[in-house]
Design a protein around this motif. Structure first.
Motif, PDB file in Angstrom:
ATOM      1  N   ILE A  66     -16.531 -33.192  26.292  1.00  0.00           N
ATOM      2  CA  ILE A  66     -17.912 -33.668  26.431  1.00  0.00           C
ATOM      3  C   ILE A  66     -18.536 -33.966  25.077  1.00  0.00           C
ATOM      4  O   ILE A  66     -19.699 -34.352  25.010  1.00  0.00           O
ATOM      5  CB  ILE A  66     -18.813 -32.683  27.211  1.00  0.00           C
ATOM      6  CG1 ILE A  66     -18.914 -31.325  26.509  1.00  0.00           C
ATOM      7  CG2 ILE A  66     -18.297 -32.488  28.629  1.00  0.00           C
ATOM      8  CD1 ILE A  66     -19.958 -30.407  27.142  1.00  0.00           C
TER       9      ILE A  66
ATOM     10  N   GLU B  60     -18.905 -14.357  26.662  1.00  0.00           N
ATOM     11  CA  GLU B  60     -18.549 -14.980  25.375  1.00  0.00           C
ATOM     12  C   GLU B  60     -17.768 -14.052  24.455  1.00  0.00           C
ATOM     13  O   GLU B  60     -18.051 -13.947  23.267  1.00  0.00           O
ATOM     14  CB  GLU B  60     -19.811 -15.498  24.669  1.00  0.00           C
ATOM     15  CG  GLU B  60     -20.373 -16.724  25.361  1.00  0.00           C
ATOM     16  CD  GLU B  60     -21.846 -16.880  25.072  1.00  0.00           C
ATOM     17  OE1 GLU B  60     -22.174 -17.087  23.915  1.00  0.00           O
ATOM     18  OE2 GLU B  60     -22.655 -16.752  26.016  1.00  0.00           O
TER      19      GLU B  60
ATOM     20  N   VAL C  53     -25.105 -22.213  35.226  1.00  0.00           N
ATOM     21  CA  VAL C  53     -24.084 -21.334  34.632  1.00  0.00           C
ATOM     22  C   VAL C  53     -23.014 -22.185  33.942  1.00  0.00           C
ATOM     23  O   VAL C  53     -22.617 -21.916  32.806  1.00  0.00           O
ATOM     24  CB  VAL C  53     -23.452 -20.409  35.693  1.00  0.00           C
ATOM     25  CG1 VAL C  53     -22.221 -19.700  35.143  1.00  0.00           C
ATOM     26  CG2 VAL C  53     -24.470 -19.381  36.180  1.00  0.00           C
ATOM     27  N   VAL C  57     -22.210 -22.013  30.020  1.00  0.00           N
ATOM     28  CA  VAL C  57     -20.881 -21.671  29.513  1.00  0.00           C
ATOM     29  C   VAL C  57     -20.415 -22.747  28.534  1.00  0.00           C
ATOM     30  O   VAL C  57     -19.881 -22.444  27.466  1.00  0.00           O
ATOM     31  CB  VAL C  57     -19.878 -21.510  30.681  1.00  0.00           C
ATOM     32  CG1 VAL C  57     -18.445 -21.524  30.180  1.00  0.00           C
ATOM     33  CG2 VAL C  57     -20.144 -20.202  31.423  1.00  0.00           C
ATOM     34  N   LEU C  58     -20.647 -24.013  28.870  1.00  0.00           N
ATOM     35  CA  LEU C  58     -20.232 -25.104  27.979  1.00  0.00           C
ATOM     36  C   LEU C  58     -21.060 -25.119  26.698  1.00  0.00           C
ATOM     37  O   LEU C  58     -20.573 -25.507  25.642  1.00  0.00           O
ATOM     38  CB  LEU C  58     -20.336 -26.455  28.701  1.00  0.00           C
ATOM     39  CG  LEU C  58     -19.339 -26.646  29.853  1.00  0.00           C
ATOM     40  CD1 LEU C  58     -19.661 -27.888  30.653  1.00  0.00           C
ATOM     41  CD2 LEU C  58     -17.907 -26.736  29.325  1.00  0.00           C
ATOM     42  N   GLU C  60     -22.214 -22.388  25.391  1.00  0.00           N
ATOM     43  CA  GLU C  60     -22.015 -21.071  24.765  1.00  0.00           C
ATOM     44  C   GLU C  60     -23.316 -20.306  24.534  1.00  0.00           C
ATOM     45  O   GLU C  60     -23.540 -19.759  23.464  1.00  0.00           O
ATOM     46  CB  GLU C  60     -21.242 -21.219  23.446  1.00  0.00           C
ATOM     47  CG  GLU C  60     -19.786 -21.574  23.684  1.00  0.00           C
ATOM     48  CD  GLU C  60     -19.199 -22.276  22.485  1.00  0.00           C
ATOM     49  OE1 GLU C  60     -19.129 -21.629  21.444  1.00  0.00           O
ATOM     50  OE2 GLU C  60     -18.828 -23.458  22.616  1.00  0.00           O
ATOM     51  N   VAL C  61     -24.178 -20.314  25.547  1.00  0.00           N
ATOM     52  CA  VAL C  61     -25.371 -19.461  25.526  1.00  0.00           C
ATOM     53  C   VAL C  61     -25.319 -18.567  26.768  1.00  0.00           C
ATOM     54  O   VAL C  61     -24.603 -18.884  27.722  1.00  0.00           O
ATOM     55  CB  VAL C  61     -26.686 -20.279  25.500  1.00  0.00           C
ATOM     56  CG1 VAL C  61     -26.770 -21.127  24.243  1.00  0.00           C
ATOM     57  CG2 VAL C  61     -26.811 -21.156  26.735  1.00  0.00           C
ATOM     58  N   PRO C  62     -26.044 -17.427  26.767  1.00  0.00           N
ATOM     59  CA  PRO C  62     -25.989 -16.545  27.940  1.00  0.00           C
ATOM     60  C   PRO C  62     -26.457 -17.282  29.197  1.00  0.00           C
ATOM     61  O   PRO C  62     -27.519 -17.903  29.182  1.00  0.00           O
ATOM     62  CB  PRO C  62     -26.961 -15.416  27.579  1.00  0.00           C
ATOM     63  CG  PRO C  62     -27.024 -15.424  26.095  1.00  0.00           C
ATOM     64  CD  PRO C  62     -26.871 -16.868  25.693  1.00  0.00           C
ATOM     65  N   PRO C  63     -25.660 -17.248  30.261  1.00  0.00           N
ATOM     66  CA  PRO C  63     -25.994 -18.029  31.456  1.00  0.00           C
ATOM     67  C   PRO C  63     -27.271 -17.542  32.137  1.00  0.00           C
ATOM     68  O   PRO C  63     -27.398 -16.364  32.451  1.00  0.00           O
ATOM     69  CB  PRO C  63     -24.790 -17.808  32.381  1.00  0.00           C
ATOM     70  CG  PRO C  63     -23.706 -17.304  31.503  1.00  0.00           C
ATOM     71  CD  PRO C  63     -24.382 -16.567  30.392  1.00  0.00           C
ATOM     72  N   MET C 123     -24.707 -37.912  24.257  1.00  0.00           N
ATOM     73  CA  MET C 123     -23.643 -38.020  25.256  1.00  0.00           C
ATOM     74  C   MET C 123     -23.344 -36.653  25.880  1.00  0.00           C
ATOM     75  O   MET C 123     -23.258 -36.515  27.102  1.00  0.00           O
ATOM     76  CB  MET C 123     -22.375 -38.583  24.613  1.00  0.00           C
ATOM     77  CG  MET C 123     -21.274 -38.859  25.601  1.00  0.00           C
ATOM     78  SD  MET C 123     -19.766 -39.370  24.737  1.00  0.00           S
ATOM     79  CE  MET C 123     -19.220 -37.790  24.087  1.00  0.00           C
ATOM     80  N   THR C 124     -23.218 -35.658  25.022  1.00  0.00           N
ATOM     81  CA  THR C 124     -22.950 -34.304  25.514  1.00  0.00           C
ATOM     82  C   THR C 124     -24.084 -33.834  26.425  1.00  0.00           C
ATOM     83  O   THR C 124     -23.830 -33.209  27.463  1.00  0.00           O
ATOM     84  CB  THR C 124     -22.784 -33.340  24.328  1.00  0.00           C
ATOM     85  OG1 THR C 124     -21.780 -33.859  23.455  1.00  0.00           O
ATOM     86  CG2 THR C 124     -22.391 -31.958  24.783  1.00  0.00           C
ATOM     87  N   PHE C 127     -23.763 -35.206  29.908  1.00  0.00           N
ATOM     88  CA  PHE C 127     -22.775 -34.428  30.661  1.00  0.00           C
ATOM     89  C   PHE C 127     -23.362 -33.098  31.131  1.00  0.00           C
ATOM     90  O   PHE C 127     -23.173 -32.687  32.274  1.00  0.00           O
ATOM     91  CB  PHE C 127     -21.542 -34.132  29.794  1.00  0.00           C
ATOM     92  CG  PHE C 127     -20.495 -35.201  29.822  1.00  0.00           C
ATOM     93  CD1 PHE C 127     -19.669 -35.340  30.926  1.00  0.00           C
ATOM     94  CD2 PHE C 127     -20.325 -36.064  28.758  1.00  0.00           C
ATOM     95  CE1 PHE C 127     -18.697 -36.323  30.961  1.00  0.00           C
ATOM     96  CE2 PHE C 127     -19.366 -37.060  28.779  1.00  0.00           C
ATOM     97  CZ  PHE C 127     -18.544 -37.193  29.882  1.00  0.00           C
ATOM     98  N   LEU C 128     -24.089 -32.429  30.237  1.00  0.00           N
ATOM     99  CA  LEU C 128     -24.598 -31.095  30.583  1.00  0.00           C
ATOM    100  C   LEU C 128     -25.736 -31.189  31.586  1.00  0.00           C
ATOM    101  O   LEU C 128     -25.870 -30.320  32.456  1.00  0.00           O
ATOM    102  CB  LEU C 128     -25.005 -30.353  29.313  1.00  0.00           C
ATOM    103  CG  LEU C 128     -23.811 -30.016  28.413  1.00  0.00           C
ATOM    104  CD1 LEU C 128     -24.284 -29.467  27.073  1.00  0.00           C
ATOM    105  CD2 LEU C 128     -22.884 -29.008  29.088  1.00  0.00           C
ATOM    106  N   MET C 130     -25.960 -33.513  33.903  1.00  0.00           N
ATOM    107  CA  MET C 130     -25.315 -33.773  35.187  1.00  0.00           C
ATOM    108  C   MET C 130     -24.604 -32.525  35.710  1.00  0.00           C
ATOM    109  O   MET C 130     -24.593 -32.265  36.914  1.00  0.00           O
ATOM    110  CB  MET C 130     -24.341 -34.940  35.063  1.00  0.00           C
ATOM    111  CG  MET C 130     -25.074 -36.257  34.835  1.00  0.00           C
ATOM    112  SD  MET C 130     -23.958 -37.670  34.713  1.00  0.00           S
ATOM    113  CE  MET C 130     -23.306 -37.714  36.390  1.00  0.00           C
TER     114      MET C 130
END
Lengths: 219, 219, 219
Positions: A66, B60, C53, C57-58, C60-63, C123-124, C127-128, C130
């Motif tokens: 991504i 993490e 979530v 995760v993508l 890298e922060v606490p969900p 762009m990222t 994706f996030l 969506m």
């Protein structure tokens, strides 16, 4: 340390070609099920880059799938290409099988090397190399509600990638210990990729399969 | 702070036994579907360690399921064992049910405690404990294209783990507040595990099920 | 920088309402399949918060889905509500469709903005965004062993969220460049959400579908 296989333009080109081919193969599954263009794009992207996303999530680094512009473009273009050219690709069975095997080898080596150079142990790197090589197809099949191809297909698919990942760990260790220079690492990487492609194609051509559970009968 | 349940060799041994048993139960699903040895190894590994990987990705931290040598060995050996001994394990229905319930309890307590000691809130730790206990079987069933067992099985499976995780949060809070010493924590952890095993087995033996949506009829 | 849409109580309330509605829609799928209350709670939670979530995760922060108390409560209450009120909700087809479209729009904008303000590229962030909007329903359907609704449903579902995410990237860039103040950002966010809702509902009402692969015939 930079990945040997990403150190020059030629290999970067090969990597994007691998992404593109994976995307074609992946998108074709959605075309056959008569889903719409969006679904084709999603499955193409997921097949091509999902394995790398899995690896990067486990490594806790930003996922290439991504964040890397050219990888994303290669994956999305492959989705559009397969929506138009599905009849042609369907006929190119052996070319696609070879290109898919090439992508399998390339992704296994790149995934393993990336994990090693980020400081993972050899065992962890083998898992992450296999996740890169196999993860995309696996997640695509879970999405399309099929039993994953790597589980259904009795021909060798996972086994060559496992062998390749294990061999690549030794190459990376040799490089990190200063026993190999970058050219030698690239040469050995290419040997490993050729081995993976060779194992995969031999398995399909000669119908070599992997055994299942030991066959035994109730007494 | 070290997990109380990982502070001595005995409990480490029990944990690896739990991994092994989970792997046997998981691999058996692949044996019954007549998949090959690779698929059996993958499902054994995923069932045994997939829940912990899920927990560690959400926390993490580096996932135990691909970094801890002995856990990986226990999971892979269980896959090989079930490929050979599937007939025997099939007959040990009640032993396996008990060992699986033990693993459920152990994973719930270990997952919750790990999250608490890494600084998660009580609520988050309950989620992560349940992810550890239930995640492996869940991902395995998604992979094998079944509706997950925890959803199909009307007997209590998730409920005992939820109760255990909630109780364990209080134990961890007591320990972190200095109200409990390590021996007391271990004792209470064992009580919680026994409770989870008891609830799970009672539910199967006495056929106690959890209600569904309120039954109502169109008027 | 704080998310514009989370800067006041009104919008927070709307967000929890969106979580609640998503949970109702998600839990309903489990009610129809006659699963037990636990499965209803899991699917309600997963549909409502699973997308977030995935995004976290993508990133890298606490969900949020396991750490934010009120979101979790909204999701679990929606599961209990649907277990009781499923007959009523079944009848409210159009209301639910509208609320689901609202949640789609809200999650797309919140997900994209969160990623942008955490420093992701445009762009990222698309994706996030969506992933936030579509991920929950997608994971729920994988769990319940259905082909995901976003792939089966020929009406626009993903497309409006993609359009909204792309537009929101420009709004965030304008805000970060100082061209917009917070009120203007909120106003534009609301326009984007209205556009997503409008596209989704138009697609269902006027039966507008997205094309599939190019139809061609073997010659």
């Amino acid at each position: 340390m930079q990945l040997a296989l990403e150190s020059n333009m030629f290999f970067m080109g090969v990597e994007y070609l691998a992404v593109f081919c994976c995307g074609l193969v992946g998108g074709l599954a959605a075309v056959h099920k008569e889903y719409d263009l969006f679904a084709i794009l999603v499955t193409a992207w997921l097949t091509a880059l999902g394995g790398g996303v899995l690896r990067d999530v486990l490594l806790e680094v930003p996922p290439v799938g991504i964040t890397d512009r050219w990888s994303v473009i290669a994956a999305l273009v492959s989705g559009i290409a397969i929506a138009v050219l599905h009849l042609e690709v369907d006929k190119l069975k052996w070319s696609m099988l070879t290109l898919d095997a090439l992508a399998l080898g390339l992704f296994a080596v790149i995934g393993t090397s990336k994990a090693m150079y980020l400081g993972s142990s050899g065992m962890t790197s083998v898992f992450l190399g296999m996740a890169t090589a196999l993860g995309g197809g696996l997640v695509r099949d879970m999405l399309l509600n099929d039993v994953p191809m790597i589980i259904r297909d009795k021909h060798w698919y996972a086994v060559p990638s496992a062998v390749g990942c294990i061999l690549d760990v030794f190459v990376c260790k040799g490089r990190m210990a200063g026993l190999l220079n970058v050219e030698q690492e690239i040469a050995l990487d290419l040997v490993i990729i050729a081995l993976i492609v060779g194992m995969r194609l031999s398995s399909v051509i000669f119908n070599i399969t992997f055994p299942g559970a030991m066959e035994r009968h109730n007494v």
